[in-house]
Structure formats: C-alpha cells, structure tokens
Design an enzyme around this catalytic site. Structure first.
Site, short mmCIF file in Angstrom:
data_model
loop_
_atom_site.label_atom_id
_atom_site.label_comp_id
_atom_site.label_asym_id
_atom_site.label_seq_id
_atom_site.Cartn_x
_atom_site.Cartn_y
_atom_site.Cartn_z
N HIS A 164 0.96 -0.95 -0.18
CA HIS A 164 -0.03 -0.41 0.30
C HIS A 164 0.76 1.25 0.49
O HIS A 164 1.47 1.34 0.91
CB HIS A 164 -0.83 0.04 1.52
N HIS A 203 1.51 5.47 -1.77
CA HIS A 203 0.78 6.50 -2.50
C HIS A 203 1.90 7.30 -2.98
O HIS A 203 3.75 7.34 -2.65
CB HIS A 203 0.31 7.16 -1.73
N LYS A 242 -9.41 -0.17 -5.55
CA LYS A 242 -9.20 0.66 -3.85
C LYS A 242 -10.71 1.16 -3.69
O LYS A 242 -10.97 2.35 -4.56
CB LYS A 242 -8.34 1.73 -3.77
N HIS A 278 -10.49 1.28 1.79
CA HIS A 278 -9.99 2.23 3.21
C HIS A 278 -11.59 1.70 4.52
O HIS A 278 -12.83 2.41 4.02
CB HIS A 278 -10.10 2.91 2.62
N HIS A 291 -4.42 -1.09 6.30
CA HIS A 291 -4.03 -0.23 7.86
C HIS A 291 -4.77 0.22 8.59
O HIS A 291 -5.75 0.96 8.85
CB HIS A 291 -4.62 1.69 6.78
N ASP A 339 0.80 2.71 3.84
CA ASP A 339 0.57 4.08 3.43
C ASP A 339 0.94 5.35 3.34
O ASP A 339 1.23 5.81 3.93
CB ASP A 339 -0.74 3.88 4.24
C1 NCD Z 1 -3.89 8.62 1.91
C2 NCD Z 1 -3.01 9.92 1.09
O1 NCD Z 1 -2.64 11.56 1.57
O2 NCD Z 1 -3.63 9.46 -0.40
N1 NCD Z 1 -3.25 9.42 2.94
C3 NCD Z 1 -3.63 8.38 3.70
O3 NCD Z 1 -4.21 9.68 5.41
N2 NCD Z 1 -3.15 7.64 4.40
C4 NCD Z 1 -5.31 8.65 1.75
C5 NCD Z 1 -5.03 7.76 2.55
O4 NCD Z 1 -4.76 6.38 2.13
O5 NCD Z 1 -6.30 7.43 3.27
ZN ZN Z 2 -3.07 4.85 1.43
#
Ligand code: NCD
Ligand code: ZN
Length: 351
Positions: free
Chosen positions: A13, A15, A96, A133, A173, A243
């Site tokens: 996971h 970003h 997702k 999520h 998460h 995450d």
């Molecule tokens: C994530 C993001 O910034 O893309 N933020 C977070 O607080 N985890 C989005 C997500 O996974 O909820």
């Molecule tokens: Zn995330």
C-alpha cells in the site's frame, strides 16, 4: 542479532503521486528497501480505468524500472464488470475503495457498496483483490468521528465477505483491536495491512502534531498493542502496507478554519530499517521477513520462486543510531519523512 537478510520486501500500500512529486517519491521505494509497490489510485483525477492505470504504470517504470508496480483502480461509478475483465487481462491487481470524504482525494469515493455488487462479482470471478479504506464518514447525528470510524466500518467488511466469500479483500491500514479481531474472524480470503507509523503512534502523538496526522488516525495504546501482538504472533493474513503518503510541507503545516492539515505520513525512503526498528522494539524482529515479504506475497500470489535465489536486502544494526533525514528535496518539491531527525537502530547495507 546484528545483521539480517530479507527476501525481496514488498510494500502492499503506497502512494506515489504524479507529475514532479512522483519523480521524487518513486525512487524512494527502492531506497527504503522494497522491490514491489502496490500503488494506490487516488490521483487527481483518480485512476478509474485500465488505460489510465497502464499509463501511470509506464510513468513509474520510466522513473525506476527496478521495482515491480502492482496497479489498482479507484472504485467509482465508472467501473463496470467489463472494465474489471479488461483490467485482469491488462495485469491490474486490485480495486481500491474510498468511502466518500474520509481521506485525501476521496471526494469521488463510494457511498454504498450494494451498487457495486456486479463489479465485486466480476472481481471475485477474475480473482482480483478488493482493497478497503475501512472507515465510515464522520456524522454528528450518529456520533461517528475519527476515533470510531474504523470500528463502525467493520460490519461492511463482514457483509462483503459473507456475500463474496471467494473475493480476496484487504482491510487497509488497520488501527484498532476491533479491526484485527474482525480480520481474524474472517476466512482465508480476508487480510489486513498494518503501517509502520501505526506501530509507533497513539492518539496523543497526532493531537497537536500535524506530521503524525493521517487517516485512519492512530488510536489508543491498547489498539497499538493489538497491532503489535498480531505481528509478534506471525499471523499470515496480516502484513505491511506502509500507506506512505507524501504531502508537501505547506499542506501539512498550514491550517485555517476551512482548510485543515493534509492527512498522510511519509515513510517510504526509510521503510525497511524503520519497520525493523519498530518490530525489534516490541520483540518481533524474528517476524520481519514474514511481515514485509512472505505473508503479503502469498496473499497476493506473488510468491518468490523457489528455484532461483530471490533478490534480498541486507540490514545492519547501527548501535550508534541511524539518523532519519530531515527532508528530501528535488528541484520542484520537498518532503519531510516520518520521525525526521530521529535515530533508529537499523540501516540498509548498500553495496
Ligand atoms: C492518504 C493520502 O494522502 O493519499 N492519506 C492518509 O492519511 N493515509 C490517503 C489514504 O490512504 O487514506
Ligand atoms: Zn493510503
């Protein structure tokens, strides 16, 4: 133990963003010790179809081709059973789901799961993974807020699992004892990811400290204990999804009545040493390889081949302390990692 060898770590996971920011973040996957990145689709606009996902994958590969990118689609009304079948053929791994309004770039998120049952049925048939999520949106009328949003989501998980028992589902998460108990109670097709930061933080750490703010928020010490326990026990359906969620410093620090601090914690560049440090702190270092590689790979059917020696990463204990960078910068961007400036006890051996 003063050194460790971990077979091909996989972050299920992450970003990576887009444009100039993804040029800074993408190489950090490898730098943090990982060979595989399961890439989140909450871009602007979100990655809602196969064409966009493949273009995004090509963008990431052009930046660092040494990492394997597993791509996901963003669950939205645009997603049809036909698109799911196309996605499977194109090698896309999962979908997702963001409930509307609960986190960064979730404005296009879902309001009810029933409307997506035909999509889930196609995913079940095609053996694709549904990533949840797991939070319900805050609602004053029902006293729903960031602290109980995950626990109140869990009935949705059970309902989806009962309706689609062969569909592989990951509760992303997980932050609560309730979530861990729920995943334990489900069958072999349901797993949970846990982040590095939720193994460190509790409520008090983000209240008044924006760098520690993410969604879902870190919960109570007893919840953190449950996360640590399930890892110490080596539960095969619980594995790392960092995450890691980069945000430019101004969006983390600026707040006004109508624009709060961005949710997300950045761990990618130091991920493996950080996870080693955390697992060691609660007596689970012997579970490191399971947690960061074997368990997730097995669930995702990306197991390492038994014949060839898998690529591996070596970690070395640093008694004097390995200091986490204060900031990572490129010409256009800068990012502050989790625990910036703090010392951890492990580092990656670079040849
Ligand atoms: C994530 C993001 O910034 O893309 N933020 C977070 O607080 N985890 C989005 C997500 O996974 O909820
Ligand atoms: Zn995330």
């Amino acid at each position: 133990m003063s050194s460790l060898t971990i077979a091909s770590p996989a972050d299920f996971h992450v970003h990576l963003r887009q444009g100039s920011l993804c040029k800074l973040t993408t190489p950090h996957v490898k730098q943090g010790g990982f060979d595989l990145a399961y890439v989140m689709p909450n871009l602007k606009p979100p990655v809602t179809n196969v064409e966009q996902a493949l273009a995004y994958k090509a963008e990431l590969e052009a930046i660092d081709s040494s990492v394997e990118y597993l791509m996901t689609l963003y669950l939205s009304p645009e997603l049809t059973p036909e698109e799911i079948r196309k996605a499977k053929v194109a090698g896309i791994t999962g979908v997702k789901s963001y409930p509307r309004g609960v986190t960064t770039n979730s404005d296009g998120g879902i309001e009810s799961y029933e409307a997506y049952y035909p999509v889930f049925a196609a995913m079940e048939e095609e053996d694709m993974v549904l990533n949840l999520h797991g939070e319900v949106p805050s609602d004053a009328d029902t006293d729903t807020h960031v602290l109980n949003a995950e626990a109140r989501f869990l009935p949705h998980l059970h309902k989806l699992h009962a309706r689609f028992p062969a569909l592989r589902i990951v509760l992303e998460h997980a932050t609560t004892r309730a979530a861990i108990d729920a995943v334990r109670a489900c069958g072999p097709t349901v797993a949970a990811t846990i982040t590095a930061h939720h193994l460190a933080l509790v409520v008090d750490d983000w209240a008044g400290q924006s760098w520690n703010f993410c969604k879902p928020v870190a919960k109570f010490p007893s919840d953190r204990t449950a996360l640590r326990e399930v890892i110490r026990e080596g539960h095969p359906r619980v594995f790392l999804g960092s995450d890691s969620a980069p945000h430019p410093p101004h969006s983390k620090s600026v707040s006004s009545p109508d624009h709060g601090c961005a949710a997300g914690i950045y761990t990618s560049p130091v991920l493996l040493p950080l996870v080693a440090h955390l697992l060691e702190s609660f007596g689970a270092l012997d579970r490191l390889e399971g947690f960061v590689s074997t368990f997730g790979r097995r669930f995702y059917k990306r197991e390492l081949s038994a014949d060839a020696a898998p690529p591996s990463v070596q970690l070395r204990k640093v008694p004097e302390g390995n200091t986490i960078e204060k900031e990572y910068t490129s010409a256009d961007d800068s990012l502050v990692p989790f625990w910036a400036g703090k010392q951890i006890g492990w580092e990656i051996v670079r040849s």
